[in-house]
Design a protein around this motif. Structure first.
Motif, mmCIF file in Angstrom:
data_model
loop_
_atom_site.group_PDB
_atom_site.id
_atom_site.type_symbol
_atom_site.label_atom_id
_atom_site.label_comp_id
_atom_site.label_asym_id
_atom_site.label_seq_id
_atom_site.Cartn_x
_atom_site.Cartn_y
_atom_site.Cartn_z
ATOM 1 N N VAL A 68 7.727 -4.552 3.625
ATOM 2 C CA VAL A 68 7.147 -3.954 2.421
ATOM 3 C C VAL A 68 7.924 -4.437 1.203
ATOM 4 O O VAL A 68 9.145 -4.301 1.137
ATOM 5 N N ARG A 87 7.163 -4.032 9.917
ATOM 6 C CA ARG A 87 6.360 -4.085 8.690
ATOM 7 C C ARG A 87 7.288 -4.419 7.534
ATOM 8 O O ARG A 87 8.273 -3.718 7.300
ATOM 9 N N GLU A 132 3.064 -5.810 3.479
ATOM 10 C CA GLU A 132 2.373 -4.993 2.483
ATOM 11 C C GLU A 132 3.116 -5.149 1.161
ATOM 12 O O GLU A 132 4.343 -5.114 1.127
ATOM 13 N N ARG A 172 3.298 -3.395 -2.549
ATOM 14 C CA ARG A 172 2.918 -2.178 -3.270
ATOM 15 C C ARG A 172 3.375 -2.292 -4.722
ATOM 16 O O ARG A 172 4.206 -3.129 -5.055
#
Length: 138
Positions: free
Chosen positions: A36, A34, A82, A84
């Motif tokens: 980020v 993942r 992702e 953020r």
């Protein structure tokens, strides 16, 4: 050993090296990866300025992450991404907690000794507060 590897990505050269290392490890351990990225809005800004910075950051990271993930498109590694918003170390740790990551991989920008001592760094905070192992790539 590692089944969920989270890469903290800020589009810097050390972050690109960290991506290469995390991709290699994900292949080796048959782990998910993942990526980020965190957009840090200014501490004191008008709403209009903050919105513009967030939109610009979103576009920038989407492009950068798309390039990274195309390098991992051989199908050997399951990848996710992702973006953020907030303080980088806080958001990286929260993402790792929520996803139950086994390992966080981050780059280190290599600031001088004085700057690291005085200001701290994202990687230093992640090491201090993460619930899992952390690999810092230089």
């Amino acid at each position: 050993m590692f089944k969920r590897i989270l890469l903290a990505f800020d589009a810097s050269e050390p972050a690109r090296k960290a991506f290469e290392r995390s991709l290699e490890m994900a292949r080796c351990f048959n782990a998910e990866l993942r990526v980020v990225a965190v957009i840090r809005p200014p501490d004191f800004a008008e709403d209009v300025e903050t919105e513009a910075i967030v939109e610009q950051g979103q576009t920038h990271f989407e492009q950068q992450i798309a390039c990274l993930l195309s390098a991992a498109s051989d199908g050997a590694v399951r990848t996710h991404s992702e973006i953020r918003i907030g303080h980088p170390a806080e958001q990286i740790i929260a993402a790792a907690d929520r996803w139950q990551a086994d390992l966080i991989v981050t780059g280190h920008r290599g600031q001088g000794v004085f700057e690291r001592w005085l200001l701290g760094s994202v990687s230093r905070l992640v090491i201090a507060y993460a619930h899992c192992a952390v690999l810092v790539v230089r």
